[in-house]
Design a protein around this motif. Sequence first.
Motif, PDB file in Angstrom:
ATOM      1  N   LEU A  91       3.636  -1.664 -14.686  1.00  0.00           N
ATOM      2  CA  LEU A  91       2.564  -2.455 -14.064  1.00  0.00           C
ATOM      3  C   LEU A  91       1.207  -2.117 -14.646  1.00  0.00           C
ATOM      4  O   LEU A  91       0.181  -2.527 -14.103  1.00  0.00           O
ATOM      5  N   LYS A  92       1.208  -1.360 -15.745  1.00  0.00           N
ATOM      6  CA  LYS A  92      -0.072  -0.796 -16.195  1.00  0.00           C
ATOM      7  C   LYS A  92      -1.116  -1.862 -16.495  1.00  0.00           C
ATOM      8  O   LYS A  92      -2.309  -1.622 -16.306  1.00  0.00           O
ATOM      9  N   LYS A  93      -0.704  -3.048 -16.909  1.00  0.00           N
ATOM     10  CA  LYS A  93      -1.727  -4.049 -17.242  1.00  0.00           C
ATOM     11  C   LYS A  93      -2.431  -4.585 -16.002  1.00  0.00           C
ATOM     12  O   LYS A  93      -3.480  -5.214 -16.104  1.00  0.00           O
ATOM     13  N   TRP A  94      -1.896  -4.329 -14.830  1.00  0.00           N
ATOM     14  CA  TRP A  94      -2.547  -4.842 -13.611  1.00  0.00           C
ATOM     15  C   TRP A  94      -3.318  -3.771 -12.841  1.00  0.00           C
ATOM     16  O   TRP A  94      -4.117  -4.116 -11.961  1.00  0.00           O
ATOM     17  N   ILE A  95      -3.071  -2.507 -13.159  1.00  0.00           N
ATOM     18  CA  ILE A  95      -3.733  -1.449 -12.382  1.00  0.00           C
ATOM     19  C   ILE A  95      -5.245  -1.555 -12.600  1.00  0.00           C
ATOM     20  O   ILE A  95      -5.722  -1.633 -13.734  1.00  0.00           O
ATOM     21  N   GLY A  96      -5.990  -1.604 -11.513  1.00  0.00           N
ATOM     22  CA  GLY A  96      -7.451  -1.770 -11.589  1.00  0.00           C
ATOM     23  C   GLY A  96      -7.891  -3.219 -11.470  1.00  0.00           C
ATOM     24  O   GLY A  96      -9.080  -3.501 -11.308  1.00  0.00           O
ATOM     25  N   HIS A  97      -6.961  -4.163 -11.536  1.00  0.00           N
ATOM     26  CA  HIS A  97      -7.315  -5.584 -11.394  1.00  0.00           C
ATOM     27  C   HIS A  97      -7.718  -5.868  -9.946  1.00  0.00           C
ATOM     28  O   HIS A  97      -7.056  -5.387  -9.019  1.00  0.00           O
ATOM     29  N   PRO A  98      -8.810  -6.639  -9.732  1.00  0.00           N
ATOM     30  CA  PRO A  98      -9.276  -6.850  -8.350  1.00  0.00           C
ATOM     31  C   PRO A  98      -8.275  -7.578  -7.438  1.00  0.00           C
ATOM     32  O   PRO A  98      -8.366  -7.440  -6.224  1.00  0.00           O
ATOM     33  N   ARG A  99      -7.337  -8.313  -8.002  1.00  0.00           N
ATOM     34  CA  ARG A  99      -6.364  -9.001  -7.136  1.00  0.00           C
ATOM     35  C   ARG A  99      -5.052  -8.218  -7.016  1.00  0.00           C
ATOM     36  O   ARG A  99      -4.066  -8.733  -6.521  1.00  0.00           O
ATOM     37  N   PHE A 100      -5.054  -6.950  -7.486  1.00  0.00           N
ATOM     38  CA  PHE A 100      -3.799  -6.191  -7.505  1.00  0.00           C
ATOM     39  C   PHE A 100      -3.955  -4.827  -6.831  1.00  0.00           C
ATOM     40  O   PHE A 100      -4.984  -4.165  -6.984  1.00  0.00           O
ATOM     41  N   GLU A 101      -2.932  -4.425  -6.122  1.00  0.00           N
ATOM     42  CA  GLU A 101      -2.955  -3.116  -5.462  1.00  0.00           C
ATOM     43  C   GLU A 101      -1.561  -2.485  -5.533  1.00  0.00           C
ATOM     44  O   GLU A 101      -0.559  -3.179  -5.307  1.00  0.00           O
ATOM     45  N   LEU A 102      -1.518  -1.199  -5.843  1.00  0.00           N
ATOM     46  CA  LEU A 102      -0.237  -0.491  -5.977  1.00  0.00           C
ATOM     47  C   LEU A 102      -0.194   0.647  -4.966  1.00  0.00           C
ATOM     48  O   LEU A 102      -1.097   1.488  -4.940  1.00  0.00           O
ATOM     49  N   ILE A 103       0.851   0.652  -4.137  1.00  0.00           N
ATOM     50  CA  ILE A 103       0.953   1.680  -3.089  1.00  0.00           C
ATOM     51  C   ILE A 103       2.232   2.474  -3.295  1.00  0.00           C
ATOM     52  O   ILE A 103       3.315   1.873  -3.429  1.00  0.00           O
ATOM     53  N   ARG A 104       2.121   3.810  -3.310  1.00  0.00           N
ATOM     54  CA  ARG A 104       3.350   4.619  -3.309  1.00  0.00           C
ATOM     55  C   ARG A 104       3.874   4.617  -1.880  1.00  0.00           C
ATOM     56  O   ARG A 104       3.230   5.172  -0.977  1.00  0.00           O
ATOM     57  N   HIS A 105       4.987   3.978  -1.673  1.00  0.00           N
ATOM     58  CA  HIS A 105       5.489   3.851  -0.310  1.00  0.00           C
ATOM     59  C   HIS A 105       6.997   3.714  -0.344  1.00  0.00           C
ATOM     60  O   HIS A 105       7.548   3.008  -1.196  1.00  0.00           O
ATOM     61  N   ASP A 106       7.658   4.376   0.600  1.00  0.00           N
ATOM     62  CA  ASP A 106       9.103   4.267   0.738  1.00  0.00           C
ATOM     63  C   ASP A 106       9.395   3.289   1.873  1.00  0.00           C
ATOM     64  O   ASP A 106       8.913   3.491   2.993  1.00  0.00           O
ATOM     65  N   VAL A 107      10.167   2.253   1.587  1.00  0.00           N
ATOM     66  CA  VAL A 107      10.365   1.195   2.597  1.00  0.00           C
ATOM     67  C   VAL A 107      11.183   1.655   3.801  1.00  0.00           C
ATOM     68  O   VAL A 107      11.268   0.924   4.796  1.00  0.00           O
ATOM     69  N   THR A 108      11.776   2.842   3.722  1.00  0.00           N
ATOM     70  CA  THR A 108      12.452   3.342   4.922  1.00  0.00           C
ATOM     71  C   THR A 108      11.438   3.793   5.976  1.00  0.00           C
ATOM     72  O   THR A 108      11.810   4.123   7.097  1.00  0.00           O
ATOM     73  N   GLU A 109      10.167   3.827   5.600  1.00  0.00           N
ATOM     74  CA  GLU A 109       9.075   4.084   6.556  1.00  0.00           C
ATOM     75  C   GLU A 109       8.358   2.760   6.817  1.00  0.00           C
ATOM     76  O   GLU A 109       8.244   1.927   5.910  1.00  0.00           O
ATOM     77  N   PRO A 110       7.813   2.591   8.047  1.00  0.00           N
ATOM     78  CA  PRO A 110       7.083   1.342   8.319  1.00  0.00           C
ATOM     79  C   PRO A 110       5.863   1.186   7.423  1.00  0.00           C
ATOM     80  O   PRO A 110       5.290   2.175   6.963  1.00  0.00           O
ATOM     81  N   LEU A 111       5.491  -0.048   7.172  1.00  0.00           N
ATOM     82  CA  LEU A 111       4.321  -0.341   6.333  1.00  0.00           C
ATOM     83  C   LEU A 111       3.435  -1.330   7.087  1.00  0.00           C
ATOM     84  O   LEU A 111       3.922  -2.348   7.581  1.00  0.00           O
ATOM     85  N   LEU A 112       2.152  -1.018   7.171  1.00  0.00           N
ATOM     86  CA  LEU A 112       1.218  -1.917   7.844  1.00  0.00           C
ATOM     87  C   LEU A 112       0.286  -2.526   6.816  1.00  0.00           C
ATOM     88  O   LEU A 112      -0.601  -1.844   6.293  1.00  0.00           O
ATOM     89  N   VAL A 113       0.545  -3.775   6.467  1.00  0.00           N
ATOM     90  CA  VAL A 113      -0.361  -4.522   5.588  1.00  0.00           C
ATOM     91  C   VAL A 113      -0.422  -5.952   6.116  1.00  0.00           C
ATOM     92  O   VAL A 113       0.456  -6.370   6.869  1.00  0.00           O
ATOM     93  N   GLU A 114      -1.463  -6.675   5.710  1.00  0.00           N
ATOM     94  CA  GLU A 114      -1.601  -8.071   6.159  1.00  0.00           C
ATOM     95  C   GLU A 114      -1.244  -8.964   4.976  1.00  0.00           C
ATOM     96  O   GLU A 114      -1.979  -9.006   3.981  1.00  0.00           O
ATOM     97  N   VAL A 115      -0.105  -9.631   5.056  1.00  0.00           N
ATOM     98  CA  VAL A 115       0.349 -10.464   3.929  1.00  0.00           C
ATOM     99  C   VAL A 115       0.930 -11.789   4.417  1.00  0.00           C
ATOM    100  O   VAL A 115       1.271 -11.927   5.595  1.00  0.00           O
ATOM    101  N   ASP A 116       1.042 -12.740   3.479  1.00  0.00           N
ATOM    102  CA  ASP A 116       1.595 -14.066   3.799  1.00  0.00           C
ATOM    103  C   ASP A 116       3.030 -14.223   3.329  1.00  0.00           C
ATOM    104  O   ASP A 116       3.776 -15.026   3.862  1.00  0.00           O
ATOM    105  N   GLN A 117       3.369 -13.513   2.244  1.00  0.00           N
ATOM    106  CA  GLN A 117       4.737 -13.581   1.720  1.00  0.00           C
ATOM    107  C   GLN A 117       5.203 -12.172   1.357  1.00  0.00           C
ATOM    108  O   GLN A 117       4.391 -11.347   0.915  1.00  0.00           O
ATOM    109  N   ILE A 118       6.500 -11.949   1.509  1.00  0.00           N
ATOM    110  CA  ILE A 118       7.081 -10.660   1.116  1.00  0.00           C
ATOM    111  C   ILE A 118       8.285 -10.931   0.216  1.00  0.00           C
ATOM    112  O   ILE A 118       9.244 -11.599   0.637  1.00  0.00           O
ATOM    113  N   TYR A 119       8.213 -10.438  -1.014  1.00  0.00           N
ATOM    114  CA  TYR A 119       9.402 -10.409  -1.863  1.00  0.00           C
ATOM    115  C   TYR A 119       9.983  -9.006  -1.701  1.00  0.00           C
ATOM    116  O   TYR A 119       9.364  -8.033  -2.148  1.00  0.00           O
TER     117      TYR A 119
END
Length: 346
Positions: free
Chosen positions: A74-102
């Motif tokens: 993902l290196k070409k997107w890191i730092g892009h204003p429309r992009f965010e990268l989170i280290r997160h394990d999905v076995t833990e709950p995640l609180l974000v505000e989104v419209d679609q989830i892939y």
Amino acid sequence: MAKEASNGNHNSATKAPPTPSPLRFSKYFQANMRILVTGGAGFIGSHLVDRLMENEKNEVIVADNYFTGSKENLKKWIGHPRFELIRHDVTEPLLVEVDQIYHLACPASPIFYKYNPVKTIKTNVIGTLNMLGLAKRVGARILLTSTSEVYGDPLVHPQDESYWGNVNPIGVRSCYDEGKRVAETLMFDYHRQHGIEIRIARIFNTYGPRMNIDDGRVVSNFIAQAIRNEPLTVQAPGTQTRSFCYVSDMVDGLIRLMEGENTGPINIGNPGEFTMMELAETVKELINPEVEIIEVENTPDDPRQRKPDITKAKELLGWEPKIKLRDGLPLMEEDFRRRLEVPREN
Ligand SMILES: NC(=O)c1ccc[n+]([C@@H]2O[C@H](COP(=O)([O-])OP(=O)(O)OC[C@H]3O[C@@H](n4cnc5c(N)ncnc54)[C@H](O)[C@@H]3O)[C@@H](O)[C@H]2O)c1
Ligand SMILES: O=C(O)[C@H]1O[C@H](OP(=O)(O)OP(=O)(O)OC[C@H]2O[C@@H](n3ccc(=O)[nH]c3=O)[C@H](O)[C@@H]2O)[C@H](O)[C@@H](O)[C@@H]1O
């Protein structure tokens, strides 16, 4: 009823979907769609992110624990204003505000998913439950990347979506195939019980640039072996078949499914079917005619044949794959040569 069946919705929701964020429709907001991609640092996920980022109206958040994925993808997107990268394990709950989830997060290569099977099944079950809980809270549409492995060692060929499968519930692959089957069940239960907008893709073997070089899957193994001049390891008997889809076709299918009106499940794959011996011979011919092909022991419960029936994808999504195996393999070879630092001789 007939209408539901024809649009691919196996079961209609009993409740209206939760209300999406009011900003989804605001013309003054910077992005129209905020999209979460779990497992977005992996092979398919990172190609999907590339495509989603091409649309200036999309804001993309990736959540990944980097088990098999990497920031490098993902290196070409890191730092892009429309992009965010989170280290997160999905076995833990995640609180974000989104419209679609892939929702892609899950190790996919058999050597990785068998490495810690309990974690694999937790990722499929608890991870999917957490993402459905998130979808419910924020009113997001959610797409699950399920797998052709839900058909197990299929007794029907080619496999269409109405086939319930032939799966060993206690085998070494069960953490993955039964895990994905439960994930599909959870998706439909949230759909019927809570009105969540769901999409289920049943993905068949996908290949392309950015696969892990020592991933253990057959196409990456053969290409790396051919480049390194090591024998191509065909697992016995070599007559087992798979149908290989190039990653750009896969991403196109996933986006069409998400944007369309059908819940699925829908097979997304390339119906071109090859035995593993034929695949080895094709790799040898295209990449290294000098390389040896050897037969090695197989692993338990390896499906003997697999080929998608893609009638539904064609009719409901207007989708079919464009890239033939012989055209896709050289594109992957180029990427592997660059990463292995072995240029082509000539
Ligand atoms: N590639 C295929 O042929 C294929 C076929 C069928 C289904 N799928 C499905 O597509 C998805 C992506 O597959 P891929 O080939 O890109 O595999 P991949 O291993 O490259 O990507 C999976 C990603 O999920 C991440 N991940 C794993 N467990 C996680 C967890 N608990 N929390 C957060 N992130 C986690 C990994 O770090 C990685 O980035 C998977 O769900 C897989 O089951 C792939
Ligand atoms: O498409 C799918 O639904 C599933 O396909 C794959 O699982 P599998 O088909 O077993 O993938 P590989 O590990 O690439 O094996 C394919 C075939 O190649 C054979 N193989 C594998 C590796 C090798 O070096 N040689 C070899 O002959 C295996 O025995 C098997 O018959 C993926 O890894 C799963 O994530 C995915 O969900």
